[in-house]
Design an enzyme around this catalytic site. Sequence first.
Site, PDB file in Angstrom:
ATOM      1  N   GLY A   9      35.115 -10.988  10.389  1.00  0.00           N
ATOM      2  CA  GLY A   9      35.842 -10.187  11.379  1.00  0.00           C
ATOM      3  C   GLY A   9      35.355 -10.412  12.800  1.00  0.00           C
ATOM      4  N   GLY A  40      47.200 -10.942   7.697  1.00  0.00           N
ATOM      5  CA  GLY A  40      46.940  -9.695   8.432  1.00  0.00           C
ATOM      6  C   GLY A  40      45.829  -9.866   9.435  1.00  0.00           C
ATOM      7  N   GLY A  87      42.624  -9.950  10.428  1.00  0.00           N
ATOM      8  CA  GLY A  87      41.324  -9.993   9.764  1.00  0.00           C
ATOM      9  C   GLY A  87      40.160  -9.864  10.736  1.00  0.00           C
ATOM     10  N   ARG A  88      40.428 -10.161  11.988  1.00  0.00           N
ATOM     11  CA  ARG A  88      39.357 -10.001  12.982  1.00  0.00           C
ATOM     12  C   ARG A  88      39.922  -9.443  14.281  1.00  0.00           C
ATOM     13  NH1 ARG A  88      38.680 -16.237  15.006  1.00  0.00           N
ATOM     14  NH2 ARG A  88      40.786 -16.770  14.387  1.00  0.00           N
ATOM     15  N   ARG A 135      54.680 -11.103  14.562  1.00  0.00           N
ATOM     16  CA  ARG A 135      54.798 -12.542  14.314  1.00  0.00           C
ATOM     17  C   ARG A 135      55.928 -12.821  13.327  1.00  0.00           C
ATOM     18  NH1 ARG A 135      48.987 -13.639  14.823  1.00  0.00           N
ATOM     19  NH2 ARG A 135      48.263 -11.781  15.916  1.00  0.00           N
ATOM     20  N   ASP A 170      47.650 -16.849  19.850  1.00  0.00           N
ATOM     21  CA  ASP A 170      46.582 -17.367  18.991  1.00  0.00           C
ATOM     22  C   ASP A 170      46.100 -18.752  19.429  1.00  0.00           C
ATOM     23  OD1 ASP A 170      46.663 -15.027  17.670  1.00  0.00           O
ATOM     24  OD2 ASP A 170      46.847 -15.869  15.669  1.00  0.00           O
ATOM     25  N   ARG A 182      43.027  -8.714  24.340  1.00  0.00           N
ATOM     26  CA  ARG A 182      44.231  -9.439  24.727  1.00  0.00           C
ATOM     27  C   ARG A 182      45.434  -8.514  24.819  1.00  0.00           C
ATOM     28  NH1 ARG A 182      45.153 -13.900  20.033  1.00  0.00           N
ATOM     29  NH2 ARG A 182      45.508 -12.255  18.517  1.00  0.00           N
ATOM     30  N   ASP A 184      52.316 -17.352  11.026  1.00  0.00           N
ATOM     31  CA  ASP A 184      51.584 -16.145  11.449  1.00  0.00           C
ATOM     32  C   ASP A 184      51.071 -16.298  12.883  1.00  0.00           C
ATOM     33  OD1 ASP A 184      50.019 -18.107   9.918  1.00  0.00           O
ATOM     34  OD2 ASP A 184      48.308 -16.922  10.561  1.00  0.00           O
ATOM     35  N   LYS A 193      39.939  -8.753  19.721  1.00  0.00           N
ATOM     36  CA  LYS A 193      39.790  -9.827  18.732  1.00  0.00           C
ATOM     37  C   LYS A 193      38.310 -10.171  18.608  1.00  0.00           C
ATOM     38  CE  LYS A 193      41.609 -14.377  17.497  1.00  0.00           C
ATOM     39  NZ  LYS A 193      42.513 -15.443  17.915  1.00  0.00           N
TER      40      LYS A 193
HETATM   41  P1  AMP Z   1      44.127 -18.017  12.360  1.00  0.00           P
HETATM   42  O1  AMP Z   1      44.388 -19.315  11.697  1.00  0.00           O
HETATM   43  O2  AMP Z   1      42.951 -18.027  13.273  1.00  0.00           O
HETATM   44  O3  AMP Z   1      45.352 -17.495  13.032  1.00  0.00           O
HETATM   45  O4  AMP Z   1      43.743 -16.964  11.232  1.00  0.00           O
HETATM   46  C1  AMP Z   1      44.404 -16.898   9.995  1.00  0.00           C
HETATM   47  C2  AMP Z   1      43.981 -15.664   9.227  1.00  0.00           C
HETATM   48  O5  AMP Z   1      42.577 -15.674   8.974  1.00  0.00           O
HETATM   49  C3  AMP Z   1      44.273 -14.359   9.940  1.00  0.00           C
HETATM   50  O6  AMP Z   1      44.655 -13.415   8.962  1.00  0.00           O
HETATM   51  C4  AMP Z   1      42.944 -14.003  10.527  1.00  0.00           C
HETATM   52  O7  AMP Z   1      42.828 -12.631  10.761  1.00  0.00           O
HETATM   53  C5  AMP Z   1      41.976 -14.485   9.465  1.00  0.00           C
HETATM   54  N1  AMP Z   1      40.644 -14.780  10.012  1.00  0.00           N
HETATM   55  C6  AMP Z   1      40.314 -15.821  10.793  1.00  0.00           C
HETATM   56  N2  AMP Z   1      38.999 -15.780  11.121  1.00  0.00           N
HETATM   57  C7  AMP Z   1      38.481 -14.671  10.543  1.00  0.00           C
HETATM   58  C8  AMP Z   1      37.181 -14.068  10.519  1.00  0.00           C
HETATM   59  N3  AMP Z   1      36.135 -14.598  11.170  1.00  0.00           N
HETATM   60  N4  AMP Z   1      37.046 -12.925   9.816  1.00  0.00           N
HETATM   61  C9  AMP Z   1      38.082 -12.381   9.162  1.00  0.00           C
HETATM   62  N5  AMP Z   1      39.315 -12.895   9.147  1.00  0.00           N
HETATM   63  C10 AMP Z   1      39.532 -14.029   9.825  1.00  0.00           C
HETATM   64 MG    MG Z   2      46.380 -16.213  13.846  1.00  0.00          MG
END
Ligand code: AMP
Ligand code: MG
Length: 496
Positions: free
Chosen positions: A123, A87, A89-90, A180, A259, A173, A249, A110
């Site tokens: 986040g 989901g 997360g940030r 996804r 991403d 963005r 994702d 983001k």
């Molecule tokens: P990513 O590999 O960057 O696409 O992120 C994978 C998952 O980790 C997604 O659910 C993001 O929202 C979560 N995520 C990545 N970085 C953070 C962060 N700094 N704080 C909270 N969630 C994160």
């Molecule tokens: Mg991602």
Amino acid sequence: MKKIPFNNRYANLGKEFYVSTHPSSVANPELIAFNEDLAVELGLSDTTLNSPDGTAIFAGNLIPDGAEPLAVAYSGHQFGYFSPQLGDGRAILLGEIDSPDGQSFDMQLKGSGRTFYSRNGDGRSALGPVLREYLVSEAMAKLGVPTTRALAAVTTGEQVARERMIPGGIITRIATSFVRVGTFEYFASRRDVDAIKKLADYMIERRYSHVREAKHPYAALLESIIDRQANLIARWMRFGFIHGVMNTDNMSIAGETIDYGPCAFMDDYVHDRVLSSIDEGKRYAYSNQASIGLWNLTRLAESFIPLLAEESAIDTEAAVEIAKDALNKYIALYEQYWLAGMRDKTGLLSEQVGDKELIEELLSIMETNGADFTLTFYYLSQLGIDLLTEDSRIRVLFREPEQFDAWAIKWRERLKQEESVDETRQAKMQAVNPVYIPRNHQIEAAIRAAEDHGDFSVFHNLHEVLQSPYVLQEGKENYMLPPEPHEVVQQTFCGT
Ligand code: AMP
Ligand code: MG
């Protein structure tokens, strides 16, 4: 000032799709960049976004009227392993914009603070990844690769804790949709067929309206998504682009590059190059991208099975066959897009037997000779059929230039077979072979100046050059060049 004309179709899908979430305020935001051209395209240039309030909106300090901010639920296969609950997360979806030309777009912040899906994360985003995404996504758009866009970037005036304390940033963005493969997997893993159907209908409404006419719209939707993905990955390959973290994702249903984490453009060509620090198994190597695309689409197709069965009134087994048929088309589509793109890059106008081998031979000698991917094709675009003296610039890219010479003899033979005219061919080749790509060492220099010295001029100058990647710009020769040995970026990192 006009209000931003938000639409909130995603919010209307139902509570199982997201968690309503406001961005968390930041201390002292400052605007780094606002993408005026994109704002015009979106019909947003005369709204509050383009006023002092804009910075507050991009920072998450002000919720624009009409927005219903939310964090989207999704799952994902990360490096092959299923994570049921990822989901946003940030990231926070502010809402959808209907542009003057009748298209619809998602607007997302983001780095805007914790959400229900943040798990242990803060986040937030460091400034570096924000600048990287801004530069690379906008360069991709100008190169002609489907991509999410960058509307704005701000600093937060706060620090984020990574290996050390780093200034924070937020990027705004734009995507034609942020749904996804993992969004479908989320509901498939819960066996929530109603939600899968709602999501598929939503994607048809947003991005695939043509499939409505089909006898079996969901099968047609799956086929269309597969087609766009094959096209997208073939385009990445034309520019030596490595996405770096093709988890499900991070694969968009709309067929856009999404991403920008540890992504990178190659300098010297290595077929199975990996730059991401976390990709130890080389799963997302340049050479694996097409097959990983198929792997991810197979996860999507699995999620579609109940829809395929229902619309054709068939059992699961028969639906699996339909899904397999759709997936089986992927490889041929990809090969077709890849070859068409590479024929364009090498200036072959007609289709002839042996073209693929000729192109692969060039790639192979580029690899053994450490030739720069972008410059090889750029200088190839300047060669004439007969004027061998022009070859000097491309030859120096090869450790053993004789290997290039031998290939060039075959290439020129091939050009003669279709009566290729130098000027016409060169113009066509130069329209697809960029002079400038966002090279890692230049992105790194932009990030270092900004993060370490608060100097954004390096970022702005690089961004400016990348606005016209196919045009040789006076005084910008530096931006063409591969890194000096001490400038080489050996690894790229996720923005987390
Ligand atoms: P990513 O590999 O960057 O696409 O992120 C994978 C998952 O980790 C997604 O659910 C993001 O929202 C979560 N995520 C990545 N970085 C953070 C962060 N700094 N704080 C909270 N969630 C994160
Ligand atoms: Mg991602």
